[in-house]
Enzyme design. Structure first.
Site, PDB file in Angstrom:
ATOM      1  N   GLU A 125      29.479  34.297  43.054  1.00  0.00           N
ATOM      2  CA  GLU A 125      29.897  33.256  42.098  1.00  0.00           C
ATOM      3  C   GLU A 125      31.276  32.803  42.542  1.00  0.00           C
ATOM      4  O   GLU A 125      32.263  33.529  42.364  1.00  0.00           O
ATOM      5  CB  GLU A 125      29.962  33.839  40.675  1.00  0.00           C
ATOM      6  N   CYS A 176      36.595  28.512  36.952  1.00  0.00           N
ATOM      7  CA  CYS A 176      35.807  28.051  38.104  1.00  0.00           C
ATOM      8  C   CYS A 176      35.111  26.732  37.794  1.00  0.00           C
ATOM      9  O   CYS A 176      34.884  25.918  38.674  1.00  0.00           O
ATOM     10  CB  CYS A 176      34.791  29.110  38.504  1.00  0.00           C
ATOM     11  N   GLU A 225      40.276  23.314  45.707  1.00  0.00           N
ATOM     12  CA  GLU A 225      40.316  23.958  44.392  1.00  0.00           C
ATOM     13  C   GLU A 225      41.754  24.416  44.133  1.00  0.00           C
ATOM     14  O   GLU A 225      42.295  25.220  44.897  1.00  0.00           O
ATOM     15  CB  GLU A 225      39.371  25.170  44.344  1.00  0.00           C
TER      16      GLU A 225
HETATM   17  P1  NAD Z   1      39.771  36.336  44.839  1.00  0.00           P
HETATM   18  O1  NAD Z   1      38.631  35.967  45.716  1.00  0.00           O
HETATM   19  O2  NAD Z   1      41.127  36.387  45.416  1.00  0.00           O
HETATM   20  O3  NAD Z   1      39.521  37.802  44.206  1.00  0.00           O
HETATM   21  C1  NAD Z   1      38.340  38.105  43.500  1.00  0.00           C
HETATM   22  C2  NAD Z   1      38.094  39.601  43.587  1.00  0.00           C
HETATM   23  O4  NAD Z   1      37.841  39.960  44.943  1.00  0.00           O
HETATM   24  C3  NAD Z   1      39.278  40.450  43.135  1.00  0.00           C
HETATM   25  O5  NAD Z   1      38.781  41.558  42.433  1.00  0.00           O
HETATM   26  C4  NAD Z   1      39.915  40.851  44.464  1.00  0.00           C
HETATM   27  O6  NAD Z   1      40.669  42.044  44.378  1.00  0.00           O
HETATM   28  C5  NAD Z   1      38.689  41.025  45.332  1.00  0.00           C
HETATM   29  N1  NAD Z   1      38.949  40.888  46.780  1.00  0.00           N
HETATM   30  C6  NAD Z   1      39.983  40.229  47.380  1.00  0.00           C
HETATM   31  N2  NAD Z   1      39.847  40.302  48.727  1.00  0.00           N
HETATM   32  C7  NAD Z   1      38.709  40.999  48.975  1.00  0.00           C
HETATM   33  C8  NAD Z   1      38.015  41.394  50.165  1.00  0.00           C
HETATM   34  N3  NAD Z   1      38.481  41.066  51.371  1.00  0.00           N
HETATM   35  N4  NAD Z   1      36.853  42.067  50.032  1.00  0.00           N
HETATM   36  C9  NAD Z   1      36.355  42.366  48.815  1.00  0.00           C
HETATM   37  N5  NAD Z   1      36.970  42.048  47.656  1.00  0.00           N
HETATM   38  C10 NAD Z   1      38.130  41.365  47.726  1.00  0.00           C
HETATM   39  O7  NAD Z   1      39.692  35.367  43.576  1.00  0.00           O
HETATM   40  P2  NAD Z   1      40.649  35.289  42.309  1.00  0.00           P
HETATM   41  O8  NAD Z   1      41.942  34.667  42.717  1.00  0.00           O
HETATM   42  O9  NAD Z   1      40.668  36.581  41.578  1.00  0.00           O
HETATM   43  O10 NAD Z   1      39.816  34.284  41.384  1.00  0.00           O
HETATM   44  C11 NAD Z   1      39.831  32.899  41.544  1.00  0.00           C
HETATM   45  C12 NAD Z   1      38.589  32.418  42.234  1.00  0.00           C
HETATM   46  O11 NAD Z   1      37.421  32.910  41.581  1.00  0.00           O
HETATM   47  C13 NAD Z   1      38.470  30.902  42.179  1.00  0.00           C
HETATM   48  O12 NAD Z   1      38.034  30.431  43.420  1.00  0.00           O
HETATM   49  C14 NAD Z   1      37.410  30.686  41.119  1.00  0.00           C
HETATM   50  O13 NAD Z   1      36.729  29.457  41.209  1.00  0.00           O
HETATM   51  C15 NAD Z   1      36.509  31.846  41.354  1.00  0.00           C
HETATM   52  N6  NAD Z   1      35.679  32.119  40.173  1.00  0.00           N
HETATM   53  C16 NAD Z   1      34.348  31.814  40.238  1.00  0.00           C
HETATM   54  C17 NAD Z   1      33.545  32.004  39.114  1.00  0.00           C
HETATM   55  C18 NAD Z   1      32.075  31.659  39.129  1.00  0.00           C
HETATM   56  O14 NAD Z   1      31.359  32.161  38.269  1.00  0.00           O
HETATM   57  N7  NAD Z   1      31.606  30.836  40.058  1.00  0.00           N
HETATM   58  C19 NAD Z   1      34.100  32.530  37.943  1.00  0.00           C
HETATM   59  C20 NAD Z   1      35.460  32.839  37.928  1.00  0.00           C
HETATM   60  C21 NAD Z   1      36.241  32.630  39.057  1.00  0.00           C
END
Ligand code: NAD
Length: 487
Positions: free
Chosen positions: A259, A293, A390
């Site tokens: 997601e 998101c 974004e």
């Molecule tokens: P992010 O990708 O930085 O982090 C998300 C999660 O992934 C965190 O728990 C983080 O610690 C973990 N993570 C980071 N690097 C990783 C790696 N290399 N391997 C595995 N896990 C890792 O995102 P964020 O800043 O927390 O959230 C914002 C993003 O999330 C935006 O792009 C937003 O659109 C998206 N989002 C999508 C939805 C959806 O349902 N489509 C919902 C909410 C947020």
């Protein structure tokens, strides 16, 4: 660390593995959480390591092979209902923790916790209705399918709706008999840990069914690379989502749900109810300070209503109350999550200011935390940075107005993302054309941001793979076995 001045004590800050709160096996410095509205310290939380992920996966595997694996659907249904009841009994505390940890107005945090409870109730109803199919193909053969749990599931979530996003994954995963290792976002682990405490206090699931390992990218990587994790359900950025998929491909081909991000178009036709559309566009763009998101961030207005719409939006902007007192009953608008996000969003705004006009808010602005006022740029070109990237902050980009509706649809689809889209129109032909041609997984007409556990949620293109919620989530967390028996 004991923080004073909080309405509720933060009781749990350690990892939750095998129904116990434990320290990390590695000596990683705990993470200091700050209240995003004030910048003041909130708690120090243990961060896990890959050894802790190994421990949690072993615990989840043992649970799968033990008592939990023998539970039937009715038992899982009752446990999920007990969890929903327990969360309801603690809704004030959970909403408060979500508010101070994620920087949300308390009223929004309440909404979020109540939606999380609804999600557990909804998926409890599936737990005793998981079924396969039978096939009458060849005489003398009885062929049927069985739907089994996927196995040990790694659930990795982002910071913006901490408990809600976790519940979208936990509820269907547990309803279908999986065991889980949840890794909340490093900035917002408090409600996940509070729920773990409630699960343990009320003895809701057998030992090892739910595990929580807090930490950042290294913990997420350890989960997505783990050869004994059968399924990884991820919510976060497109950049990290691609890495999760690569980790799966490089290790055990674990199943992956992604997601991811969005750059979601909003279309307002000349026949729309303008007053309603202004209200809903405002919420689409700025709820959760734009850290959503599905945030509607690309606004396409018909040239016939362009001026009127912007004038009304300006009035709306001037009445937003942002305050560091998130408990204030009129607080509509909170800060960004942390300094990193604040700096990133400011960068987008500063670069855009040099090129485009903007609507300014006359409302008093909060100071002291990571607040950025709602910002609207207009007359923007379709290929501008603020029209394509974004931002994940309170920035609404109004593109150059459209003449024909078909043109608006074609321009709306010119993005690498495909998460959500919105239309305001009273014309059935435009509504039908929109729903047929728009390239987005989640679509709203004359409303926005309405999600229910019974509707599948997930994007197209770079916005993701697979779905949270709905019957589709049951498919995501189960695997299908086919069996043929000769008479
Ligand atoms: P992010 O990708 O930085 O982090 C998300 C999660 O992934 C965190 O728990 C983080 O610690 C973990 N993570 C980071 N690097 C990783 C790696 N290399 N391997 C595995 N896990 C890792 O995102 P964020 O800043 O927390 O959230 C914002 C993003 O999330 C935006 O792009 C937003 O659109 C998206 N989002 C999508 C939805 C959806 O349902 N489509 C919902 C909410 C947020």
């Amino acid at each position: 660390m004991r923080t004073t001045g909080l309405k509720y004590t933060i009781k749990t800050t350690q990892l939750f593995i095998g129904n116990r709160f434990v320290d990390s096996l590695s000596s990683i410095t705990p993470r200091l959480l700050l209240n995003p509205a004030t910048g003041k310290p909130l708690a120090e939380v243990t961060e896990g390591s890959s050894e802790d992920v190994d421990r949690a996966v072993s615990s989840a595997q043992e649970a799968l092979q033990g008592e939990w694996g023998e539970w039937n659907g009715r038992q899982r249904r009752d446990a999920l209902n007990l969890l929903a009841r327990t969360l309801s009994e603690n809704v004030e505390e959970l909403a408060y923790l979500e508010s101070v940890n994620a920087g949300k107005p308390l009223a929004e945090a309440h909404w979020e916790i109540n939606e999380s409870i609804e999600c557990f109730k909804h998926f409890s109803g599936y737990a005793d209705k998981i079924r396969g199919s039978s096939y009458q193909v060849d005489n003398g053969l009885h062929s049927y399918t069985v739907r089994e749990p996927a196995g040990v599931c790694g659930l990795i979530t982002s910071f913006n709706y901490p408990l809600l996003l976790a519940s979208w994954k936990l509820a269907p995963a547990l309803a279908t008999g999986n065991t889980v290792l949840l890794k909340p976002a490093p900035q917002t682990p408090l409600t996940a840990l509070a729920v773990a405490r409630l699960i343990s206090d009320r003895d809701i699931f057998p030992k090892g069914v739910v595990n929580v390992v807090t930490g950042g990218a290294s913990v997420g990587e350890a989960i997505s690379k783990h050869a004994l994790v059968d399924k990884c359900s991820f919510t976060g950025s497109t950049h990290v989502g691609k890495q999760i998929l690569a980790h799966s491909a490089a290790t055990n081909l674990k199943r992956v749900t992604l997601e991811l991000g969005g750059k979601n178009p909003l279309l307002v036709a000349e026949d729309a109810n303008i007053a309603q559309a202004v209200e809903e566009v405002f919420v689409a763009a700025f709820s959760n300070a734009g850290q959503n998101c599905c945030a509607g961030t690309r606004l396409y207005l018909s040239e016939k209503i362009h001026e009127e719409f912007l004038a009304k939006l300006q009035q709306k902007l001037s009445h937003v109350l942002a305050t560091t007192d998130l408990e204030h009953p009129d607080c509509q608008y909170g800060p960004l999550i942390d300094e990193r996000q604040y700096t990133k969003v400011k960068g987008f705004i500063d670069r855009a200011r040099a090129k485009y006009n903007s609507l300014e808010s006359n409302a008093p602005q909060a100071t002291g935390g990571y607040f950025i006022e709602p910002t609207v740029f207009y007359g923007v070109d379709d290929d501008a940075e603020i029209a394509q990237e974004e931002i994940f902050g309170p920035v609404l980009t109004v593109l150059k107005p459209f003449k024909e509706f078909e043109e608006a649809l074609e321009r709306a689809n010119r993005t690498q993302f495909g998460l959500a889209a919105g239309l305001w129109s009273k014309d059935p032909k435009k509504i039908a054309m929109f729903s047929r041609r728009i390239q987005a997984g989640i679509n709203w007409v004359n409303c926005y941001n309405i999600s229910n556990p019974y509707m599948p949620f997930g994007g197209f293109k770079l916005s993701g793979l697979g779905k949270d919620l709905g019957k589709e989530a049951i498919d995501e967390f189960t695997r299908v076995k086919s069996v043929t028996v000769a008479e």
